[in-house]
Design a protein around this motif. Structure first.
Motif, short mmCIF file in Angstrom:
data_model
loop_
_atom_site.label_atom_id
_atom_site.label_comp_id
_atom_site.label_asym_id
_atom_site.label_seq_id
_atom_site.Cartn_x
_atom_site.Cartn_y
_atom_site.Cartn_z
N LEU A 126 28.72 21.56 -14.38
CA LEU A 126 29.72 23.14 -13.90
C LEU A 126 29.37 23.54 -12.73
O LEU A 126 29.91 24.34 -11.31
CB LEU A 126 29.95 24.49 -15.11
CG LEU A 126 30.13 23.22 -16.59
CD1 LEU A 126 31.04 24.17 -17.26
CD2 LEU A 126 32.08 22.67 -15.75
N PHE A 127 28.75 24.21 -13.00
CA PHE A 127 27.53 25.27 -11.70
C PHE A 127 27.50 24.18 -10.38
O PHE A 127 27.90 24.34 -8.96
CB PHE A 127 26.23 25.61 -12.00
CG PHE A 127 26.23 26.44 -12.40
CD1 PHE A 127 26.09 27.51 -12.10
CD2 PHE A 127 25.88 26.59 -14.63
CE1 PHE A 127 25.95 29.09 -12.11
CE2 PHE A 127 25.54 27.99 -14.52
CZ PHE A 127 25.58 29.31 -13.76
N LEU A 128 27.11 22.72 -10.26
CA LEU A 128 26.95 22.06 -9.26
C LEU A 128 28.69 21.53 -8.85
O LEU A 128 28.89 21.89 -7.42
CB LEU A 128 26.19 20.59 -8.92
CG LEU A 128 26.32 19.90 -8.14
CD1 LEU A 128 25.94 20.63 -7.31
CD2 LEU A 128 26.06 18.26 -8.82
N ALA A 129 29.25 21.91 -9.66
CA ALA A 129 30.50 21.77 -9.17
C ALA A 129 30.96 22.54 -8.10
O ALA A 129 32.21 22.83 -7.19
CB ALA A 129 32.11 21.65 -10.46
N THR A 130 31.02 24.12 -9.23
CA THR A 130 31.06 25.25 -8.60
C THR A 130 30.42 25.30 -7.02
O THR A 130 31.39 25.71 -5.69
CB THR A 130 31.38 26.36 -9.39
OG1 THR A 130 31.17 25.88 -10.04
CG2 THR A 130 31.27 27.74 -8.52
N GLU A 185 33.63 11.60 2.75
CA GLU A 185 33.44 10.38 2.65
C GLU A 185 32.58 9.71 2.69
O GLU A 185 32.02 8.60 2.25
CB GLU A 185 35.43 10.29 3.00
CG GLU A 185 36.43 10.96 2.83
CD GLU A 185 37.71 10.84 3.04
OE1 GLU A 185 37.56 9.82 4.43
OE2 GLU A 185 38.71 11.47 2.87
N GLN A 186 31.85 9.38 3.62
CA GLN A 186 31.07 9.01 4.93
C GLN A 186 29.88 9.53 4.46
O GLN A 186 28.66 8.90 4.47
CB GLN A 186 31.65 8.57 6.17
CG GLN A 186 32.49 8.25 6.45
CD GLN A 186 33.14 8.25 8.05
OE1 GLN A 186 32.21 8.56 8.83
NE2 GLN A 186 34.44 8.44 8.16
N ASN A 218 21.73 11.14 -3.16
CA ASN A 218 20.50 9.89 -3.46
C ASN A 218 20.86 9.64 -5.30
O ASN A 218 20.81 8.98 -5.76
CB ASN A 218 19.48 9.75 -2.82
CG ASN A 218 19.83 9.68 -1.13
OD1 ASN A 218 20.43 9.24 -0.99
ND2 ASN A 218 18.92 10.44 -0.33
N TYR A 219 20.18 11.49 -5.53
CA TYR A 219 19.76 11.10 -6.87
C TYR A 219 21.79 10.94 -7.96
O TYR A 219 21.35 9.63 -8.37
CB TYR A 219 19.77 12.28 -7.80
CG TYR A 219 19.37 12.55 -9.07
CD1 TYR A 219 18.17 12.68 -9.98
CD2 TYR A 219 20.08 13.25 -10.04
CE1 TYR A 219 18.45 12.13 -10.91
CE2 TYR A 219 21.07 13.23 -11.14
CZ TYR A 219 19.45 13.19 -12.05
OH TYR A 219 19.65 13.59 -13.02
N LEU A 220 22.07 10.53 -7.48
CA LEU A 220 23.77 10.79 -7.79
C LEU A 220 24.91 9.45 -8.00
O LEU A 220 24.92 8.73 -8.81
CB LEU A 220 24.71 12.13 -7.71
CG LEU A 220 24.94 13.44 -7.99
CD1 LEU A 220 25.40 13.76 -7.21
CD2 LEU A 220 25.23 13.29 -9.71
N ALA A 227 32.11 12.32 -5.58
CA ALA A 227 32.67 11.62 -6.49
C ALA A 227 32.05 12.82 -7.40
O ALA A 227 33.28 12.55 -9.25
CB ALA A 227 32.04 10.20 -6.60
N HIS A 228 31.50 13.13 -7.66
CA HIS A 228 30.76 14.05 -9.06
C HIS A 228 32.08 15.38 -9.19
O HIS A 228 32.39 15.26 -10.12
CB HIS A 228 29.62 14.60 -8.99
CG HIS A 228 28.62 15.24 -10.06
ND1 HIS A 228 29.34 16.65 -9.33
CD2 HIS A 228 27.94 15.74 -11.25
CE1 HIS A 228 29.33 17.84 -11.38
NE2 HIS A 228 28.19 17.05 -11.29
N HIS A 229 31.77 16.25 -8.01
CA HIS A 229 33.03 16.90 -8.21
C HIS A 229 33.79 16.71 -8.75
O HIS A 229 34.95 16.86 -9.59
CB HIS A 229 32.66 17.86 -6.81
CG HIS A 229 33.76 19.54 -6.81
ND1 HIS A 229 35.21 18.67 -6.30
CD2 HIS A 229 34.15 20.26 -6.49
CE1 HIS A 229 36.09 19.75 -6.69
NE2 HIS A 229 34.99 20.71 -6.77
N ALA A 230 34.67 15.67 -8.26
CA ALA A 230 36.06 15.00 -8.50
C ALA A 230 35.93 14.27 -10.12
O ALA A 230 36.63 14.63 -11.13
CB ALA A 230 36.61 14.01 -7.39
N LYS A 231 34.58 14.22 -10.91
CA LYS A 231 35.03 13.63 -12.14
C LYS A 231 35.02 15.04 -12.96
O LYS A 231 35.76 14.56 -13.89
CB LYS A 231 33.53 13.07 -12.12
CG LYS A 231 33.56 12.10 -14.07
CD LYS A 231 32.17 11.47 -13.77
CE LYS A 231 32.14 11.02 -14.78
NZ LYS A 231 32.98 9.60 -15.34
#
Length: 223
Positions: free
Chosen positions: A167-171, A187-188, A147-149, A195-199
């Motif tokens: 970086l910490f979140l992506a890990t 995806e759903q 919801n935040y992102l 999407a954040h991780h992919a970015k």
């Protein structure tokens, strides 16, 4: 790149990925020393410098030593202020610290237990009740985070550029995608989280550190 010191650890260790990523984004380099758990960290050479015998363990060329992954990552991030990994002002820095703590304590800690207990079967006494407890905690955090992102134009946690928090979140999310989130969940249910991780992963400087995500097709069900 400027070499700033040496570190005992191995690349698969999540906090080590964060530290090396922070260095890469700052155009810095850290020499990763050969490490064998239970051998290297029990040697007199290691314990004299790092009595807790934990990794990651960092030593700069002037003899400055640090343990605890978040502390090392924050130190490395502070060396090149123009990289803005700790934010561009005191409020952004506070937000970076907030999200680092959130990623570690509300997602990574629980999903690591799931990974070790359900995926690797390394935790004696791990059972369905414990699995549900850890999973429920992660799900609650992922809902809040998604919801935040969704409301973040940049798709990042604090600013329009990658910070230490991202970086910490992506890990942490990499491990989520290897355990409790299959393709349908990614995806759903939590599209903005992944999407954040992919970015973050789209930054070419980080690909060698993180490697392939290793995401699973179907979510892990404990049995």
């Amino acid at each position: 790149m400027t070499l700033i010191g040496r570190m005992y650890s191995y690349i698969a260790q999540p906090q080590t990925k964060v530290i090396l990523s922070a260095a890469a984004l700052s155009n810095l380099e850290i020499e990763l020393l050969p490490f064998e758990y239970g051998v290297t960290n029990q040697s007199p050479e290691f314990t004299q410098k790092f009595p807790p015998a934990k990794i990651p363990a960092f030593e700069s060329f002037d003899g400055f030593r640090l343990t605890e992954g978040a502390a090392i990552a924050r130190y490395v991030s502070s060396l090149v202020p123009d990289a803005a990994l700790l934010g561009r002002n005191t409020k952004e820095t506070a937000l970076v610290d907030q999200w680092v703590h959130f990623a570690e304590s509300e997602i990574h800690m629980d999903v690591s237990m799931i990974y070790a207990g359900a995926s690797l079967k390394l935790l004696p006494g791990y059972n369905a009740d414990l699995h549900k407890w850890h999973e429920d905690r992660v799900v609650r955090s992922l809902r809040f985070l998604n919801n935040y992102l969704e409301k973040r134009p940049s798709g990042l946690l604090v600013s329009d550029s990658i910070t230490l928090a991202d970086l910490f979140l992506a890990t942490a999310i990499q491990r989520v995608g290897q355990t409790i989130c299959g393709a349908a969940e990614r995806e759903q249910v939590y599209p903005h989280v992944f999407a954040h991780h992919a970015k973050v992963m789209s930054d070419a400087r980080l690909k060698d550190v993180f490697g392939e995500p290793g995401f699973i097709e179907e979510r892990l069900v404990y049995n």
